[in-house]
Design a protein around this motif. Sequence first.
Motif, PDB file in Angstrom:
ATOM      1  N   ALA A 189       0.858  -1.189   0.000  1.00  0.00           N
ATOM      2  CA  ALA A 189       0.000   0.000   0.000  1.00  0.00           C
ATOM      3  C   ALA A 189       0.893   1.239   0.000  1.00  0.00           C
ATOM      4  O   ALA A 189       2.053   1.187   0.414  1.00  0.00           O
ATOM      5  N   LYS A 190       0.366   2.362  -0.463  1.00  0.00           N
ATOM      6  CA  LYS A 190       1.174   3.580  -0.535  1.00  0.00           C
ATOM      7  C   LYS A 190       1.529   4.121   0.836  1.00  0.00           C
ATOM      8  O   LYS A 190       2.615   4.660   1.038  1.00  0.00           O
ATOM      9  N   GLU A 191       0.580   4.020   1.793  1.00  0.00           N
ATOM     10  CA  GLU A 191       0.795   4.620   3.106  1.00  0.00           C
ATOM     11  C   GLU A 191      -0.034   3.878   4.146  1.00  0.00           C
ATOM     12  O   GLU A 191      -1.015   3.200   3.826  1.00  0.00           O
ATOM     13  N   THR A 192       0.353   4.014   5.405  1.00  0.00           N
ATOM     14  CA  THR A 192      -0.353   3.310   6.473  1.00  0.00           C
ATOM     15  C   THR A 192      -1.783   3.818   6.637  1.00  0.00           C
ATOM     16  O   THR A 192      -2.630   3.100   7.166  1.00  0.00           O
ATOM     17  N   ALA A 193      -2.066   5.032   6.184  1.00  0.00           N
ATOM     18  CA  ALA A 193      -3.434   5.561   6.266  1.00  0.00           C
ATOM     19  C   ALA A 193      -4.417   4.714   5.464  1.00  0.00           C
ATOM     20  O   ALA A 193      -5.629   4.772   5.697  1.00  0.00           O
ATOM     21  N   GLU A 194      -3.914   3.919   4.534  1.00  0.00           N
ATOM     22  CA  GLU A 194      -4.770   3.077   3.696  1.00  0.00           C
ATOM     23  C   GLU A 194      -4.988   1.692   4.294  1.00  0.00           C
ATOM     24  O   GLU A 194      -5.649   0.855   3.681  1.00  0.00           O
ATOM     25  N   VAL A 195      -4.449   1.450   5.476  1.00  0.00           N
ATOM     26  CA  VAL A 195      -4.527   0.133   6.121  1.00  0.00           C
ATOM     27  C   VAL A 195      -5.422   0.230   7.350  1.00  0.00           C
ATOM     28  O   VAL A 195      -5.062   0.858   8.351  1.00  0.00           O
ATOM     29  N   LEU A 196      -6.589  -0.390   7.284  1.00  0.00           N
ATOM     30  CA  LEU A 196      -7.530  -0.397   8.397  1.00  0.00           C
ATOM     31  C   LEU A 196      -7.535  -1.777   9.038  1.00  0.00           C
ATOM     32  O   LEU A 196      -7.653  -2.790   8.350  1.00  0.00           O
ATOM     33  N   PHE A 197      -7.435  -1.823  10.359  1.00  0.00           N
ATOM     34  CA  PHE A 197      -7.551  -3.105  11.059  1.00  0.00           C
ATOM     35  C   PHE A 197      -9.031  -3.429  11.271  1.00  0.00           C
ATOM     36  O   PHE A 197      -9.822  -2.585  11.695  1.00  0.00           O
ATOM     37  N   THR A 198      -9.392  -4.669  10.981  1.00  0.00           N
ATOM     38  CA  THR A 198     -10.770  -5.155  11.114  1.00  0.00           C
ATOM     39  C   THR A 198     -10.751  -6.458  11.903  1.00  0.00           C
ATOM     40  O   THR A 198      -9.702  -6.916  12.348  1.00  0.00           O
ATOM     41  N   ARG A 258      -6.653   5.948  -0.601  1.00  0.00           N
ATOM     42  CA  ARG A 258      -6.937   7.089   0.278  1.00  0.00           C
ATOM     43  C   ARG A 258      -8.114   7.951  -0.186  1.00  0.00           C
ATOM     44  O   ARG A 258      -8.988   8.277   0.627  1.00  0.00           O
ATOM     45  N   PRO A 259      -8.187   8.373  -1.464  1.00  0.00           N
ATOM     46  CA  PRO A 259      -9.312   9.245  -1.853  1.00  0.00           C
ATOM     47  C   PRO A 259     -10.683   8.621  -1.582  1.00  0.00           C
ATOM     48  O   PRO A 259     -11.629   9.336  -1.225  1.00  0.00           O
ATOM     49  N   LEU A 260     -10.784   7.316  -1.733  1.00  0.00           N
ATOM     50  CA  LEU A 260     -12.056   6.643  -1.477  1.00  0.00           C
ATOM     51  C   LEU A 260     -12.338   6.554   0.013  1.00  0.00           C
ATOM     52  O   LEU A 260     -13.465   6.786   0.469  1.00  0.00           O
ATOM     53  N   LEU A 261     -11.309   6.205   0.798  1.00  0.00           N
ATOM     54  CA  LEU A 261     -11.493   6.130   2.247  1.00  0.00           C
ATOM     55  C   LEU A 261     -11.826   7.493   2.833  1.00  0.00           C
ATOM     56  O   LEU A 261     -12.603   7.606   3.789  1.00  0.00           O
ATOM     57  N   GLU A 262     -11.243   8.546   2.273  1.00  0.00           N
ATOM     58  CA  GLU A 262     -11.502   9.896   2.776  1.00  0.00           C
ATOM     59  C   GLU A 262     -12.974  10.263   2.648  1.00  0.00           C
ATOM     60  O   GLU A 262     -13.540  10.925   3.525  1.00  0.00           O
ATOM     61  N   GLN A 263     -13.600   9.824   1.556  1.00  0.00           N
ATOM     62  CA  GLN A 263     -14.998  10.211   1.334  1.00  0.00           C
ATOM     63  C   GLN A 263     -15.980   9.307   2.068  1.00  0.00           C
ATOM     64  O   GLN A 263     -17.161   9.646   2.195  1.00  0.00           O
ATOM     65  N   GLU A 285      -8.543  11.455  11.699  1.00  0.00           N
ATOM     66  CA  GLU A 285      -8.101  11.241  10.326  1.00  0.00           C
ATOM     67  C   GLU A 285      -7.886   9.747  10.076  1.00  0.00           C
ATOM     68  O   GLU A 285      -7.956   8.922  10.990  1.00  0.00           O
ATOM     69  N   LEU A 286      -7.621   9.415   8.814  1.00  0.00           N
ATOM     70  CA  LEU A 286      -7.326   8.027   8.459  1.00  0.00           C
ATOM     71  C   LEU A 286      -6.030   7.585   9.144  1.00  0.00           C
ATOM     72  O   LEU A 286      -5.114   8.383   9.312  1.00  0.00           O
ATOM     73  N   PRO A 287      -5.961   6.297   9.508  1.00  0.00           N
ATOM     74  CA  PRO A 287      -6.964   5.241   9.354  1.00  0.00           C
ATOM     75  C   PRO A 287      -7.897   5.110  10.551  1.00  0.00           C
ATOM     76  O   PRO A 287      -8.814   4.303  10.546  1.00  0.00           O
ATOM     77  N   TRP A 288      -7.658   5.954  11.590  1.00  0.00           N
ATOM     78  CA  TRP A 288      -8.288   5.702  12.881  1.00  0.00           C
ATOM     79  C   TRP A 288      -9.787   6.006  12.898  1.00  0.00           C
ATOM     80  O   TRP A 288     -10.494   5.550  13.785  1.00  0.00           O
ATOM     81  N   LYS A 289     -10.281   6.777  11.930  1.00  0.00           N
ATOM     82  CA  LYS A 289     -11.708   7.120  11.963  1.00  0.00           C
ATOM     83  C   LYS A 289     -12.592   5.896  11.784  1.00  0.00           C
ATOM     84  O   LYS A 289     -13.779   5.930  12.116  1.00  0.00           O
ATOM     85  N   PHE A 290     -12.023   4.796  11.265  1.00  0.00           N
ATOM     86  CA  PHE A 290     -12.817   3.572  11.072  1.00  0.00           C
ATOM     87  C   PHE A 290     -12.677   2.583  12.226  1.00  0.00           C
ATOM     88  O   PHE A 290     -13.403   1.593  12.271  1.00  0.00           O
ATOM     89  N   GLU A 291     -11.752   2.819  13.144  1.00  0.00           N
ATOM     90  CA  GLU A 291     -11.434   1.824  14.171  1.00  0.00           C
ATOM     91  C   GLU A 291     -12.021   2.236  15.512  1.00  0.00           C
ATOM     92  O   GLU A 291     -11.324   2.729  16.404  1.00  0.00           O
TER      93      GLU A 291
END
Length: 411
Positions: free
Chosen positions: A81-90, A239-244, A267-273
């Motif tokens: 992945a380009k950056e850790t912001a694109e990695v969400l733990f599930t 990232r652009p998709l996760l941001e929206q 901010e990403l990625p923590w907003k989903f966790e």
Amino acid sequence: MLDFSKVREDFPILFQEVNDEPLVYLDNAATTQKPKQVLDALKYYYENDNANVHRGVHTLAERATEKYEGAREKVRAFINAKETAEVLFTRGTTTGLNWLARSYGDANVQEGDEIVISFMEHHSNIIPWQQLADRKGAKLRYISMTEEGFLDMEEAKQIINEKTAIVSIAHVSNVLGVINPIKDLADLAHANQAVMIVDGAQSTPHMKVDVQALDCDFFAFSGHKMCGPTGIGVLYGKRPLLEQMEPVEFGGEMIDFVNLYDSTWKELPWKFEAGTPNIAGAIALGAAIDYLNAIGMDAIHQHEQELVAYVLPKLQAIEGLTVYGPQDPQNHTGVLAFNLDKVHPHDAATALDMEGVAVRAGHHCAQPLMKYLHLPATARASFYFYNTKEDADRLIFALEATKEFFKDGAI
């Protein structure tokens, strides 16, 4: 060259007897075993670093946070992945796909849109899209397969069109053992302004995955199928998709500010966790990635292909046994679904278990595929890098014994 028979020594669970026979574990598509290095990482965290992440300023909290976020970086590098912001733990692949249907799907799929999947999908890559289609008045469409079990790409070119909003396909089938052409599907999806979602549960543990090369928009996988613990998984997204996208779960950890009547998100990625994450699971997944990297994903893939090249012809030589999916070992992963004539797969699996050989039997969470193939169920042997040719021989021996047992009318 790595001696894969020595690798087995890292897996204590493999050195036991089942029904007075040495265990041969061939249910790796369901879950893999865990090496001592991963078990040690779990134990070390709970004995030395156990604290909540992101919140505390004390030493244990800082150590836990450093290791948790360090695991995220290991995942990022592992899948490129380009950056850790694109990695969400599930919690796993299923959670990731459900998040996508609820968040991206609800916001972007409109009435009359189409969602494209295939007949070989796992239930986790079917039901979220069924539910989304029902909620939004969209249509679910299925790509068929060729006689050998490959995705029918000519049909895919017709089905994926200007009405398509989402294409969601398994990278590797958990029944047929085929590797699907994700990059080609992504090109088709993007040419029609659709997003490409990949169920990577059966590919990530077994081969090198590069999400940028695949050009997928989202990619979900599970830790427990790649030597990690249960209850931890990953959802990658551009990232652009996760941001929206809006979060699906709300509460602690994912908030920035909470007012009486509204709130803002981190901010990403923590907003989903939301909530306390599976800290130990993430750290142990990082340890599993270290372990797999030390062996080498190319070496793992090559070893499994050698096992398939060895065992598939032996399975095909058993009279009355049918192997499903590609018949050429070069086109088949270590997932081998089969049936013995006049023997129910559950009976076959039980008989194999009496010989110490653990396989799966049933519909493998792929009931639409079973119906497509006109089958009630199959048995399934699935190999991993700690399996050997001796394991394959034990499978063949046990199948021959099972065949004779039922032929003699013992039940």
